[in-house]
Design a protein around this motif. Structure first.
Motif, PDB file in Angstrom:
ATOM      1  N   GLU A  94     -12.414 -24.317  29.139  1.00 38.60           N
ATOM      2  CA  GLU A  94     -13.629 -23.794  28.516  1.00 38.60           C
ATOM      3  C   GLU A  94     -14.476 -23.018  29.522  1.00 38.60           C
ATOM      4  OE1 GLU A  94     -15.482 -27.223  26.797  1.00 38.60           O
ATOM      5  OE2 GLU A  94     -13.817 -27.523  25.398  1.00 38.60           O
ATOM      6  N   ASP A  95     -14.575 -23.546  30.743  1.00 36.33           N
ATOM      7  CA  ASP A  95     -15.370 -22.880  31.776  1.00 36.33           C
ATOM      8  C   ASP A  95     -14.758 -21.564  32.236  1.00 36.33           C
ATOM      9  OD1 ASP A  95     -17.117 -24.997  31.678  1.00 36.33           O
ATOM     10  OD2 ASP A  95     -16.459 -25.891  33.579  1.00 36.33           O
ATOM     11  N   LEU A  96     -13.434 -21.478  32.232  1.00 35.56           N
ATOM     12  CA  LEU A  96     -12.760 -20.304  32.802  1.00 35.56           C
ATOM     13  C   LEU A  96     -12.280 -19.290  31.769  1.00 35.56           C
ATOM     14  CD1 LEU A  96     -10.692 -21.980  35.655  1.00 35.56           C
ATOM     15  CD2 LEU A  96     -12.939 -20.893  35.784  1.00 35.56           C
ATOM     16  N   GLU A  97     -12.437 -19.576  30.498  1.00 33.97           N
ATOM     17  CA  GLU A  97     -12.009 -18.615  29.480  1.00 33.97           C
ATOM     18  C   GLU A  97     -12.686 -17.264  29.649  1.00 33.97           C
ATOM     19  OE1 GLU A  97     -10.503 -20.883  25.500  1.00 33.97           O
ATOM     20  OE2 GLU A  97     -12.651 -20.875  25.876  1.00 33.97           O
ATOM     21  N   TYR A  98     -13.875 -17.286  30.174  1.00 34.07           N
ATOM     22  CA  TYR A  98     -14.610 -16.044  30.436  1.00 34.07           C
ATOM     23  C   TYR A  98     -13.780 -15.099  31.303  1.00 34.07           C
ATOM     24  CZ  TYR A  98     -17.853 -12.948  32.855  1.00 34.07           C
ATOM     25  OH  TYR A  98     -18.448 -11.854  33.408  1.00 34.07           O
ATOM     26  N   TYR A  99     -13.117 -15.655  32.315  1.00 32.78           N
ATOM     27  CA  TYR A  99     -12.354 -14.818  33.247  1.00 32.78           C
ATOM     28  C   TYR A  99     -11.119 -14.227  32.596  1.00 32.78           C
ATOM     29  CZ  TYR A  99     -15.576 -16.559  36.607  1.00 32.78           C
ATOM     30  OH  TYR A  99     -16.733 -16.853  37.249  1.00 32.78           O
ATOM     31  N   GLU A 100     -10.629 -14.874  31.557  1.00 37.26           N
ATOM     32  CA  GLU A 100      -9.489 -14.348  30.818  1.00 37.26           C
ATOM     33  C   GLU A 100      -9.825 -12.971  30.258  1.00 37.26           C
ATOM     34  OE1 GLU A 100      -6.069 -13.808  28.364  1.00 37.26           O
ATOM     35  OE2 GLU A 100      -6.515 -14.614  30.312  1.00 37.26           O
ATOM     36  N   THR A 101     -10.949 -12.868  29.587  1.00 37.78           N
ATOM     37  CA  THR A 101     -11.315 -11.590  28.967  1.00 37.78           C
ATOM     38  C   THR A 101     -11.997 -10.655  29.952  1.00 37.78           C
ATOM     39  OG1 THR A 101     -13.350 -12.600  28.173  1.00 37.78           O
ATOM     40  CG2 THR A 101     -11.496 -12.549  26.647  1.00 37.78           C
ATOM     41  N   ASP A 102     -12.876 -11.174  30.785  1.00 39.28           N
ATOM     42  CA  ASP A 102     -13.635 -10.336  31.714  1.00 39.28           C
ATOM     43  C   ASP A 102     -12.725  -9.638  32.720  1.00 39.28           C
ATOM     44  OD1 ASP A 102     -16.231  -9.411  32.773  1.00 39.28           O
ATOM     45  OD2 ASP A 102     -15.611 -10.564  34.542  1.00 39.28           O
ATOM     46  N   TYR A 103     -11.795 -10.376  33.295  1.00 38.19           N
ATOM     47  CA  TYR A 103     -10.898  -9.800  34.301  1.00 38.19           C
ATOM     48  C   TYR A 103      -9.997  -8.731  33.669  1.00 38.19           C
ATOM     49  CZ  TYR A 103      -7.829  -9.579  38.373  1.00 38.19           C
ATOM     50  OH  TYR A 103      -7.113  -9.140  39.460  1.00 38.19           O
ATOM     51  N   LYS A 104      -9.476  -9.018  32.478  1.00 31.27           N
ATOM     52  CA  LYS A 104      -8.629  -8.019  31.805  1.00 31.27           C
ATOM     53  C   LYS A 104      -9.429  -6.758  31.502  1.00 31.27           C
ATOM     54  CE  LYS A 104      -5.066 -10.761  29.603  1.00 31.27           C
ATOM     55  NZ  LYS A 104      -4.518 -11.258  28.332  1.00 31.27           N
ATOM     56  N   THR A 105     -10.675  -6.939  31.062  1.00 31.41           N
ATOM     57  CA  THR A 105     -11.525  -5.783  30.765  1.00 31.41           C
ATOM     58  C   THR A 105     -11.743  -4.945  32.016  1.00 31.41           C
ATOM     59  OG1 THR A 105     -12.650  -7.022  29.027  1.00 31.41           O
ATOM     60  CG2 THR A 105     -13.778  -5.084  29.885  1.00 31.41           C
ATOM     61  N   LYS A 106     -12.029  -5.605  33.128  1.00 27.82           N
ATOM     62  CA  LYS A 106     -12.229  -4.880  34.405  1.00 27.82           C
ATOM     63  C   LYS A 106     -10.971  -4.142  34.826  1.00 27.82           C
ATOM     64  CE  LYS A 106     -15.845  -7.809  36.281  1.00 27.82           C
ATOM     65  NZ  LYS A 106     -16.204  -8.801  37.281  1.00 27.82           N
ATOM     66  N   MET A 107      -9.806  -4.743  34.624  1.00 27.73           N
ATOM     67  CA  MET A 107      -8.554  -4.112  35.012  1.00 27.73           C
ATOM     68  C   MET A 107      -8.287  -2.870  34.175  1.00 27.73           C
ATOM     69  SD  MET A 107      -7.733  -5.774  37.587  1.00 27.73           S
ATOM     70  CE  MET A 107      -6.192  -5.018  37.976  1.00 27.73           C
ATOM     71  N   VAL A 108      -8.566  -2.949  32.887  1.00 25.65           N
ATOM     72  CA  VAL A 108      -8.363  -1.813  31.987  1.00 25.65           C
ATOM     73  C   VAL A 108      -9.313  -0.688  32.350  1.00 25.65           C
ATOM     74  CG1 VAL A 108      -8.617  -1.033  29.588  1.00 25.65           C
ATOM     75  CG2 VAL A 108      -7.376  -3.139  30.091  1.00 25.65           C
ATOM     76  N   GLN A 109     -10.563  -1.025  32.645  1.00 24.88           N
ATOM     77  CA  GLN A 109     -11.576  -0.028  32.979  1.00 24.88           C
ATOM     78  C   GLN A 109     -11.284   0.659  34.300  1.00 24.88           C
ATOM     79  OE1 GLN A 109     -15.246  -2.189  32.785  1.00 24.88           O
ATOM     80  NE2 GLN A 109     -15.400  -1.977  30.545  1.00 24.88           N
TER      81      GLN A 109
END
Length: 162
Positions: free
Chosen positions: A145-160
């Motif tokens: 639950e605490d790290l789910e943020y990094y799942e989406t945030d990191y992928k978004t940063k990589m795409v950008q």
């Protein structure tokens, strides 16, 4: 997220991983195939696979703990490196716990509604192994639950960045 929040989260993850490694190492150091077979007669190949999955999870957690310690030791604190480590913890440790590549156990998504343990084994497993996996469950749930943020945030940063 701010540096202090990411650093605090990395410290929490390091603490959690340290506890997880202790539990897994204690189990693995005390367990043999003969012990598992004497505890509960069953499919020897399945038991070998279970031990291999537990070992893999332990290695992932140890490597991630080492990475956390390195990032926390660096001055000044490197937020980007910390986020990469947290992303890796999510993908290696958390996902290997809930859905191991070996597919010898799985997460029962309905367990949240029943209050029961979420990990179900594909075949009969010795109680000592079930208990070890169960001992990790609440912390794994919290960390996911605490790290789910990094799942989406990191992928978004990589795409950008591409």
């Amino acid at each position: 997220m701010g540096n202090t929040l990411v650093k605090s989260q990395l410290e929490d993850v390091a603490s959690y991983l340290g506890k997880t490694v202790q539990i897994l190492e204690a189990y693995l150091n005390d367990t043999t195939m003969n012990r598992l077979m004497s505890e509960k007669s069953g499919n020897e190949d399945y038991y070998r696979g279970l031990l291999a999955s537990i070992r893999k999870l332990c290695v992932y957690c140890e490597e991630s703990l080492d990475a956390c310690k390195i990032v926390l030791k660096n001055e000044p604190f490197n937020k980007a490196a910390a986020e990469r480590v947290l992303y890796r913890v999510y993908h290696q440790c958390i996902e290997e716990y809930f859905a191991p590549k070996s597919d010898l156990w799985f997460e029962d998504s309905r367990s949240a509604y029943t209050g029961r343990n979420c990990i179900k084994f594909r075949d009969e497993a010795p109680n000592s192994l079930k208990d070890t996996v169960k001992d990790l469950e609440s912390d794994m749930q919290r960390m996911r639950e605490d790290l789910e943020y990094y799942e989406t945030d990191y992928k978004t940063k990589m795409v950008q960045s591409n």
